[in-house]
Design an enzyme around this catalytic site. Sequence first.
Site, PDB file in Angstrom:
ATOM      1  N   CYS A  18       0.776  -1.225   0.000  1.00 34.93           N
ATOM      2  CA  CYS A  18       0.000   0.000   0.000  1.00 34.93           C
ATOM      3  C   CYS A  18       0.822   1.297   0.000  1.00 34.93           C
ATOM      4  CB  CYS A  18      -0.967   0.065   1.167  1.00 34.93           C
ATOM      5  SG  CYS A  18      -1.971  -1.415   1.338  1.00 34.93           S
ATOM      6  N   SER A 303      14.155  -3.038 -10.690  1.00 33.31           N
ATOM      7  CA  SER A 303      14.942  -2.786  -9.485  1.00 33.31           C
ATOM      8  C   SER A 303      16.369  -3.275  -9.603  1.00 33.31           C
ATOM      9  CB  SER A 303      14.261  -3.411  -8.271  1.00 33.31           C
ATOM     10  OG  SER A 303      14.008  -4.775  -8.534  1.00 33.31           O
ATOM     11  N   ASP A 365      19.559  -9.432  -9.577  1.00 32.12           N
ATOM     12  CA  ASP A 365      18.148  -9.322  -9.199  1.00 32.12           C
ATOM     13  C   ASP A 365      18.056  -8.868  -7.742  1.00 32.12           C
ATOM     14  OD1 ASP A 365      15.437  -9.375  -9.488  1.00 32.12           O
ATOM     15  OD2 ASP A 365      15.269 -11.521  -9.838  1.00 32.12           O
ATOM     16  N   CYS A 402       7.700 -11.810   6.839  1.00 30.87           N
ATOM     17  CA  CYS A 402       7.488 -10.434   7.302  1.00 30.87           C
ATOM     18  C   CYS A 402       6.041 -10.292   7.727  1.00 30.87           C
ATOM     19  CB  CYS A 402       7.771  -9.443   6.172  1.00 30.87           C
ATOM     20  SG  CYS A 402       7.313  -7.751   6.590  1.00 30.87           S
ATOM     21  N   CYS A 453      14.873  -2.244  10.167  1.00 31.48           N
ATOM     22  CA  CYS A 453      14.355  -3.598  10.291  1.00 31.48           C
ATOM     23  C   CYS A 453      14.984  -4.417   9.161  1.00 31.48           C
ATOM     24  CB  CYS A 453      12.836  -3.622  10.148  1.00 31.48           C
ATOM     25  SG  CYS A 453      12.185  -5.317  10.093  1.00 31.48           S
ATOM     26  N   CYS A 456      13.441 -10.031   7.853  1.00 28.41           N
ATOM     27  CA  CYS A 456      13.240 -11.115   6.879  1.00 28.41           C
ATOM     28  C   CYS A 456      14.564 -11.776   6.513  1.00 28.41           C
ATOM     29  CB  CYS A 456      12.491 -10.622   5.653  1.00 28.41           C
ATOM     30  SG  CYS A 456      13.129  -9.102   4.953  1.00 28.41           S
TER      31      CYS A 456
END
Length: 486
Positions: A18, A303, A365, A402, A453, A456
């Site tokens: 979002c 990316s 990647d 996550c 953070c 993950c």
Amino acid sequence: MSISVMPGERPDRLEEACAVFGVFAPGEDVARLTCFGLQALQHRGQESAGIAVGDGETVMVYKDLGLVTQVFNENALSALRGNVAVGHCRYATAGGGGWECSQPHISAIDDVLIALAHNGTLVNTGAVRARLVGDGVDLRSNTDSEVAAKVIGQETKRTHHLRDGIRSMMQILEGAYAMVVATPVSLYAFRDPNGIRPLCIGKLANGGWVVASETCGLDIVGAEYVRDVEPGEIVRFSADGMHSEQGVPAGKRASCIFEYVYFARPDSVLDGQGVYQSRRDMGRILAQEAPVDADLVMGVPDSGLPAASGYAAESGIPYADGIVKNRYVGRSFIQPTQAMRQNAIRIKLNPLPSVIAGKRLIVIDDSIVRGNTSKKLVAMLKEAGAAEVHLRIVSPEVMWPCFYGIDTDTQDQLIAANMTNEQMCEFIGCDSLAFISLQGLHSAIHANHPGFCDACFSGDYVTDIPAPLQEKGFFEKNRRKFSSIS
Ligand code: SF4
């Protein structure tokens, strides 16, 4: 790299959760500004879009499933007149994907309406939802965001002030949140105590205020970046200007490091650090940590491209554009044919055989989650004639789920939690595979604040792990892997 083009198919990557946007600008077309802001932030969520406008008397909402440009047209925008607006683009994590889950969510405080938009995930809504239902509160969806809107409404009725209602919500609900709230006359923006999801403030030339998930949302409407909303802070924008106070004490700083790797747009600046430059430095560091002899360096669009240019510059190996991305295949409700499904990656990515054939490739990647997409990518490049494919990944191994607003699989589906590097390399079919170290990733980001953070990758969660995840026993996988290696 996402190939989530198949309706109903889970993407083989970490996915955003979002975007939020808010504007307080009397005299401006606030709905139109919000529409453009959401278009700049569309990469963070493509399943629904919505705008709520406060006109001094009430709050009106227009929202639907689809991209911003599918949901809004001139007629819809011209019906949304007012001085303040909030907007939202949704990627469904908590609560499913129906219309009723789209945002902004409305909450009534007696006869005054407010509208809330949320980026993140709240981890303790179960008991709160049950209490709201017991109190007779009308919940239309099963999203955590609607629970937050209703708690603010209920707590505001109790405390008689919206600011105190927001503060109570911040004390009651835990997890990751960057939120904006529109009232008929003001805009509020606030962030969880750890600052996990991003939220920044900008100023318009005419004196209006803008809040957005990323600075690219400020740029598109001509707002000048002022600062980020601080962890635990509540900021109010109204005719009296900008007013700030600490809603709850700030905790350990934990900005999501994956924003720099993939989620954020490369032209955004997070915590004072440009995302493009961070990605380029990730490529440089990866070239130092995992060199390999090859003919060309290429990135998986989009990316992977800045990191590939950084890897090429550091290694001295030429950079090439060897993969073309179809930019107009998004999250779609149009079913592809069965034959297309079997070769899904070609819907979104197409190799350039004239560049690739006979070459030893270093392919950069951003991450590997389940490994299926990487396997298809390597097969596609070898079909196009690549002599060797060496995968280099600018994030460490994704070993842990996550629960801070990012869509990840359970741990038993995370390839790195279940296989050694050699096993992954064999499964994917590449000639070598290497990930940037966690230390290397941190050193590529020079943001001016004390903490990220990286749970993950490290399993170092900044909050308690929600009980439902603990019950799934997701620690066991890593224990098994580490014990088998040692
Ligand atoms: S675990 Fe932390 S670093 Fe990883 S995606 Fe979630 S918020 Fe970002």
